[in-house]
Scaffold this active site. Structure first.
Site, short mmCIF file in Angstrom:
data_model
loop_
_atom_site.label_atom_id
_atom_site.label_comp_id
_atom_site.label_asym_id
_atom_site.label_seq_id
_atom_site.Cartn_x
_atom_site.Cartn_y
_atom_site.Cartn_z
N ARG A 99 0.79 -1.23 0.00
CA ARG A 99 0.00 0.00 0.00
C ARG A 99 0.83 1.28 0.00
O ARG A 99 0.46 2.25 -0.68
CB ARG A 99 -0.99 0.00 1.16
CG ARG A 99 -2.07 -1.08 1.12
CD ARG A 99 -2.35 -1.60 -0.23
NE ARG A 99 -3.54 -2.45 -0.31
CZ ARG A 99 -3.76 -3.29 -1.30
NH1 ARG A 99 -2.87 -3.42 -2.27
NH2 ARG A 99 -4.86 -4.01 -1.33
N ASP A 122 -6.92 -0.90 4.48
CA ASP A 122 -6.29 -0.28 3.33
C ASP A 122 -6.61 1.20 3.20
O ASP A 122 -5.77 1.98 2.74
CB ASP A 122 -6.68 -1.02 2.05
CG ASP A 122 -5.90 -2.31 1.86
OD1 ASP A 122 -4.85 -2.46 2.52
OD2 ASP A 122 -6.32 -3.16 1.06
N SER A 153 -12.97 -12.54 -1.22
CA SER A 153 -12.24 -11.49 -1.93
C SER A 153 -10.76 -11.84 -1.91
O SER A 153 -10.28 -12.54 -1.02
CB SER A 153 -12.47 -10.13 -1.27
OG SER A 153 -11.92 -10.11 0.04
#
Length: 403
Positions: free
Chosen positions: A98, A127, A181
């Site tokens: 990130r 995130d 996911s």
């Protein structure tokens, strides 16, 4: 913020359904120009379809960048020098990607004259924090648009309806709920949500993409050697490799032998617990090998100091503070310890395990002439008398004083 203040926004764009909807939503809601940025950090997907979809949605400025070498060299390797494990087990595969994506978002915003950046992270996860802490650390006056915290598209059905209304292509498997996911990069793949939300339920083995199950791994072990220079891996089995190529090679070797699976319930920064399942084959091998290399090249107190600060260092990465002064200070300490972490580690890969079976270094602190059980001429065992008595002095005085 006033929607009229935003003239141009840089969107972290994957080309998937969610970020394609965000792209159109930004155009409609903020009446602004959108610049897309798609990063190749080793997720293993063809990225040109993202360009085609962005062009179809009217985007003029499209940035698609191969960041694999920078990702491993400047983010994964510094983290590996610290032996960082969040909550003792997680190798931080999503977390460490990130700050790189966030950094490039800011750099592209500055280069294109954008007022804001945008991302597709939800309001429940980590995130959003990681992207935005990075952005504010690098450009304090940047505006951030987080659609999941603003819009009313709060269900898969509403997202699909919005996409259909605006003629955004919907992959067939998106018409129903996905079983989980997934986030992938060169360091790992993570799986969470949906079918994995019950921490009692074992994940299906066909979910995994990087690793075979240990039961199906080869019945013959494979031995490999990893060479380190100054704390970083530079070669596998004698072949010099770039950082990204080296991690790719270790992923293949580890995946073949079922190394690097993890099923974890972790504490998110936002306060809730979540269950994640991870595959980190190359990173697991690298972590084990690096610790083995340090075992013969680091001074005892130096090694223990590193181990003492590691949990804080890992927590900073997990929580999004890569560019915070305390992480940079810890990195300086860690990197100082790595100057002599040089040599070769030999490992055996077998049925889900990566076991250290050998290590050597031209600057090893391990001295066979001192540790041998045979007769030696360098260590006077009588010296241990004084050593023990001095270390016992405070214990004896405490007992005498308190009974």
């Amino acid at each position: 913020m006033s929607k009229g203040d935003i003239k141009k926004v840089v969107l972290a764009y994957s080309g998937g359904l969610d970020t394609s909807i965000i792209l159109k939503w930004l155009q409609d809601t903020y009446n602004c120009e959108v610049v897309t940025f798609t990063a190749d950090i080793g997720q293993g997907e063809e990225l040109e379809p993202a360009r085609a979809k962005a062009e179809m949605l009217g985007i003029k400025e499209i940035h698609i960048e191969d960041l694999r070498e920078e990702f491993v060299r400047d983010f994964v390797f510094p983290m590996m020098r610290a032996n960082a494990l969040y909550e003792g087990v997680y190798l931080l595969g999503t977390s460490i990607a990130r700050p790189l994506i966030g950094k490039r978002l800011i750099e592209i915003a500055q280069a294109t004259g954008a007022d804001a950046i945008s991302h597709g992270a939800t309001g429940k996860g980590n995130d959003q924090v990681r992207f935005e802490l990075t952005a504010y650390a690098l450009k304090p006056d940047i505006k951030v648009i987080a659609p999941w915290r603003e819009w009313d598209l709060n269900s898969r059905t509403k997202l699909i309806d919005y996409a259909m209304k605006h003629q955004i292509p919907v992959p067939k498997d998106k018409h129903g709920d996905a079983p989980y996911s997934m986030d992938a990069n060169l360091l790992h793949i993570s799986y969470e949500g949906k079918a994995l939300e019950d921490p009692w339920v074992q994940p299906d083995d066909d979910m995994f993409r990087l690793t075979v199950s240990p039961e199906k791994a080869p019945d013959t072990p494979e031995y490999i050697e990893i060479e380190f220079v100054g704390g970083d891996a530079v070669a596998v089995n004698g072949e010099k490799l770039s950082p990204a190529a080296l991690l790719t090679r270790l992923n293949a070797l580890g995946g073949k032998h079922g190394v690097g699976r993890l099923d974890l319930v972790e504490n998110r920064f936002v306060g809730m617990k979540s269950r994640g399942v991870y595959e980190t084959p190359g990173g697991t091998i690298l972590h084990i090998a690096h610790r083995a290399m340090e075992s013969i090249t680091l001074d005892r107190e130096e090694a223990h100091l590193k181990d003492g600060v590691m949990p804080k260092y890992a927590e900073l990465i997990y929580n999004g503070f890569w560019y915070a002064p305390e992480r940079l200070a810890l990195q300086a300490l860690i990197d100082q310890t790595q100057k002599n972490v040089t040599g070769v580690v030999r490992l055996k890969l077998y049925k889900g395990n990566a076991s250290v079976v050998g290590r050597k270094s031209p600057v090893s602190l391990y001295r066979m002439d001192y540790v041998t059980f045979e007769e030696d001429t360098v260590y006077d065992q009588y010296d241990a008398n004084g050593f023990i008595r001095l270390n016992a002095l405070r214990l004896r005085l405490g007992k005498l004083a308190r009974g």
